[in-house]
Design an enzyme around this catalytic site. Sequence first.
Site: not given
Ligand SMILES: Cc1cc2nc3c(=O)[nH]c(=O)nc-3n(C[C@H](O)[C@H](O)[C@H](O)COP(=O)(O)O)c2cc1C
Length: 387
Positions: A107, A130, A156, A252, A276
């Site tokens: 990330s 981002y 994203t 994404k 997300h």
């Molecule tokens: C704690 C956390 C932090 C996240 N941070 C980012 C991020 O920095 N960038 C991003 O594109 N998605 C981020 N996401 C989304 C994840 O990339 C992903 O889309 C999501 O976790 C998928 O769902 P799941 O946790 O049910 O597998 C984050 C998700 C979580 C749970």
Amino acid sequence: MTVITNINDLKRLHKRRTPKMFYDYCESGSWTEQTFRENVSDFDQIRLRQRVAVDMEGRSTATKMIGQDVAMPVALAPVGLTGMQRADGEIKAAKAAEKFGVPFTLSTMSICSIEDVAEHTSKPFWFQLYVMRDQDFLKNIIQRAKDAGVSALVLTLDLQILGQRHKDLKNGLSAPPKLTPPVIADLATKWGWGLEMLQTKRRSFGNIVGHAKNVDDPSSLFKWTAEQFDPRLDWGKIEAIKEMWGGPLILKGVMEPEDAIMAAKVGCDAIVVSNHGGRQLDGALSSIRALPPILDAVGDQVEVHIDSGIRSGQDVLKAMAMGAKGTYIGRAFVHGLGAMGEAGVTKALEVIHKEMDISMALCGRKHIEDVDRDILRVPEDFAGRWA
Ligand SMILES: Cc1cc2nc3c(=O)[nH]c(=O)nc-3n(C[C@H](O)[C@H](O)[C@H](O)COP(=O)(O)O)c2cc1C
């Protein structure tokens, strides 16, 4: 010694071993958390068809995502602050992914920097971007990703503005944590986490501190990030970033066919159907429900991947059978990391692989690439009747 048989076992250990502020940051969705919950419960609506008297020997879950070999179609999703769930978390997760043969996505909001992860791994990883207002920062971070040998950029699209997660506000989420009395009381019971954290220097946003103008300490950092996510991101800017990057591009956060068509026109290598993990627009459909109309719209033009709600190998199998060409796990691997560090991420991948492999066999298929809709029972009204 606890016997780990499923992702929930890792989740329980994650909760026990990690400061509340960071566990809650992971295990929450925005506002009422409806989408967060339905991401998981909608997978349960889909059933599998048990087949018999089929030779099950010589099975394989290996395939490709955007032309790259993967041991199974499961990438680690970009997760901000992973290095707060465990010291050096991004490096640990990247190592586990590399050994297992699946992609790791770093990330923008990671604790370990791009350079740090590159130094501690030997194969290329993916980098999630981002889009920030600061053009110099943007150009620079894309160049840094190129210099580190990143093999795909994951852009994203669904977080130009932050969805509200109540727990983060109530817990006063920050990295590193501010030592208020409740935080100190909590940390006293999470001493293993604290001991590891004392041994690393990586405790703030490694891709940003020292790289963005005037960001040298946590207070300037939080101000900078709050102001920097670029709300003006549009398809024109996405095309410009594609040009700037010049390599494999994954978009994404696509949830609607109209947007999927635009993404395909930009000429990306894959899109990720994602809300997300229910952390942005509460009230959006679950990703697995959003998938079929998107496949109908662009499935023959671009690779369609999916995340949000995957907690088992059966979920991966269902997504692939619906027509996705790849999946990502977020919380499932973070639970592993928070529970047991690198070994926990490996465990999460092993659990998911085993569940997928055995379920695939019991559905009468030997190769993940041969899995199709025929192995599923999908409720007739799964897409929903929306006016
Ligand atoms: C704690 C956390 C932090 C996240 N941070 C980012 C991020 O920095 N960038 C991003 O594109 N998605 C981020 N996401 C989304 C994840 O990339 C992903 O889309 C999501 O976790 C998928 O769902 P799941 O946790 O049910 O597998 C984050 C998700 C979580 C749970």
